[in-house]
Design a protein around this motif. Structure first.
Motif, PDB file in Angstrom:
ATOM      1  N   LYS A 204       0.836  -1.211   0.000  1.00  0.00           N
ATOM      2  CA  LYS A 204       0.000   0.000   0.000  1.00  0.00           C
ATOM      3  C   LYS A 204       0.869   1.259   0.000  1.00  0.00           C
ATOM      4  O   LYS A 204       0.568   2.238  -0.696  1.00  0.00           O
ATOM      5  N   ARG A 205       1.961   1.237   0.765  1.00  0.00           N
ATOM      6  CA  ARG A 205       2.852   2.394   0.859  1.00  0.00           C
ATOM      7  C   ARG A 205       3.500   2.690  -0.495  1.00  0.00           C
ATOM      8  O   ARG A 205       3.594   3.850  -0.907  1.00  0.00           O
TER       9      ARG A 205
ATOM     10  N   GLU B 254       0.918   4.220  -2.858  1.00  0.00           N
ATOM     11  CA  GLU B 254       0.668   5.630  -2.525  1.00  0.00           C
ATOM     12  C   GLU B 254       1.829   6.510  -2.979  1.00  0.00           C
ATOM     13  O   GLU B 254       1.628   7.595  -3.548  1.00  0.00           O
ATOM     14  N   TYR B 255       3.029   6.048  -2.745  1.00  0.00           N
ATOM     15  CA  TYR B 255       4.230   6.800  -3.127  1.00  0.00           C
ATOM     16  C   TYR B 255       4.288   7.016  -4.635  1.00  0.00           C
ATOM     17  O   TYR B 255       4.716   8.066  -5.113  1.00  0.00           O
TER      18      TYR B 255
ATOM     19  N   ASP C  53       1.790   7.334  -6.547  1.00  0.00           N
ATOM     20  CA  ASP C  53       0.580   8.069  -6.951  1.00  0.00           C
ATOM     21  C   ASP C  53      -0.457   7.192  -7.634  1.00  0.00           C
ATOM     22  O   ASP C  53      -1.191   7.645  -8.514  1.00  0.00           O
ATOM     23  N   CYS C  54      -0.503   5.930  -7.236  1.00  0.00           N
ATOM     24  CA  CYS C  54      -1.555   5.039  -7.747  1.00  0.00           C
ATOM     25  C   CYS C  54      -2.104   4.197  -6.589  1.00  0.00           C
ATOM     26  O   CYS C  54      -2.018   2.967  -6.605  1.00  0.00           O
ATOM     27  N   PRO C  55      -2.644   4.861  -5.544  1.00  0.00           N
ATOM     28  CA  PRO C  55      -3.106   4.134  -4.360  1.00  0.00           C
ATOM     29  C   PRO C  55      -4.240   3.162  -4.684  1.00  0.00           C
ATOM     30  O   PRO C  55      -4.986   3.353  -5.656  1.00  0.00           O
TER      31      PRO C  55
ATOM     32  N   THR D  13      -7.780   1.556  -4.405  1.00  0.00           N
ATOM     33  CA  THR D  13      -9.115   2.060  -4.057  1.00  0.00           C
ATOM     34  C   THR D  13      -9.729   1.160  -2.984  1.00  0.00           C
ATOM     35  O   THR D  13      -9.262   0.039  -2.744  1.00  0.00           O
TER      36      THR D  13
ATOM     37  N   GLU E  53      -9.199  -2.932  -2.407  1.00  0.00           N
ATOM     38  CA  GLU E  53      -8.848  -3.530  -1.119  1.00  0.00           C
ATOM     39  C   GLU E  53      -9.874  -4.566  -0.688  1.00  0.00           C
ATOM     40  O   GLU E  53      -9.523  -5.660  -0.242  1.00  0.00           O
TER      41      GLU E  53
END
Length: 326
Positions: free
Chosen positions: A234-235, A238-239, A241-243, A245, A249
């Motif tokens: 997940k980290r 996010e880093y 820029d494609c977290p 949704t 999840e």
């Protein structure tokens, strides 16, 4: 043209011969090139990488010291970035291609006289492009540091990194080279004499950059990734820029990627059991144990003391520390 290439080869050979050298692990000599130890066969590729590679703002670079979890992080990064393109995991590229084929090493891509072919290949890659490198941070091309591309760096505790490196190099080295005992190898390692070493400089370069510019370098420890892989998947997303949704999840999207890229899954795939990758490295040697703390089966008390003292000396005051056992 031939004379130009011949002159370039002559200049490169002259440069290599002028460099300090030491006995290598898997090659006869390592040369001190731009502050790190490098086999002569890699120097041309590093020079060409620095001179010709143009980073794009959405590129992703997976950086690492060798044998630190590179293959795993490459697989995870590729799967995270391309999860919309390859939503069906039944025919995912990672099932039929080694991670190093999908995420090529920039250090090795520019070897030989095929620069234009490689530049054409790079320009036609699907974006975002994902690459790997073992190059220390100060030697990365300016275009990487000056662009908005992102670097994910993975490192591993120096005890396990050493054992994994020693085992790996013993498997791939030429039979004509003399055996390096584990005690000899550790003395060289503590002095920094290993391909792309010193390991301390390598780790600290990326560590300090991750603190100074956290939007540029994400620093990940192998041990933390293994202990809480879901958090770090997940980290990383996010880093980049494609977290994930909420729907992804709840549908088990993260767990699917973790399973696809697991050490056990990748090691068991037919594509990773035979054949070669990169500079004729047998794929089967890329997957050994992947365990935390396996070093204890190889180290004598004197070796433990030697490496512990070196780590304390080299990393003191940096804030960088490692868990050495599971």
């Amino acid at each position: 043209m031939a004379s130009t290439e011949g002159h370039q080869e002559y200049e490169e050979e002259k440069q290599i011969q002028s460099l300090p050298k030491e006995r290598g692990w898997a090659s006869r000599y390592l040369y001190l090139f731009q502050g790190f130890w490098c086999p002569s066969t890699h120097i041309q590729g590093v020079n060409s990488f620095q001179n010709h590679f143009q980073a794009k703002h959405n590129d992703v670079i997976v950086a690492s010291f060798p044998k630190s979890g590179t293959t795993w992080l490459k697989a995870l990064t590729f799967a995270i970035l391309n999860r919309q393109r390859f939503s069906s995991l039944e025919n995912h590229p990672l099932l039929t291609s080694n991670p190093h084929e999908l995420v090529p090493f920039l250090d090795f891509l520019f070897h030989g006289d095929n620069i234009q072919d490689q530049l054409s290949y790079l320009s036609n890659m699907t974006e975002p492009r994902v690459f790997g490198t073992h190059i220390p941070l100060p030697s990365l091309p300016k275009s990487i540091m000056e662009s908005n591309c992102k670097i994910i760096y993975i490192c591993r505790n120096p005890f396990d990194t050493f054992v994994s490196s020693w085992s790996f190099f013993n498997n791939i080295k030429s039979k004509s080279l003399p055996e390096v005992t584990i005690e000899e190898a550790l003395q060289m390692y503590c002095k920094g004499i290993i391909g792309f070493g010193p390991i301390w400089d390598h780790m600290l370069g990326y560590w300090k950059e991750s603190i100074a510019t956290p939007n540029k370098v994400l620093f990940v420890k192998y041990e933390q990734l293994q202990e809480d892989v879901k958090f770090y998947v997940k980290r990383v997303a996010e880093y980049l820029d494609c977290p994930f949704t909420e729907e992804e999840e709840s549908n088990g999207g993260i767990e699917s990627i973790i399973k696809l890229c697991s050490f056990e899954k990748m090691k068991d795939l037919e594509v990773n059991k035979s054949g070669t990758v990169g500079r004729n490295i047998e794929k089967k040697y890329l997957f050994r144990k992947g365990e935390i703390g396996d070093w204890i089966n190889y180290f004598s008390p004197a070796m433990i003391e030697m490496l512990s003292k070196t780590i304390e000396e080299k990393l003191s005051g940096s804030g960088l520390s490692f868990k050495t056992r599971a």
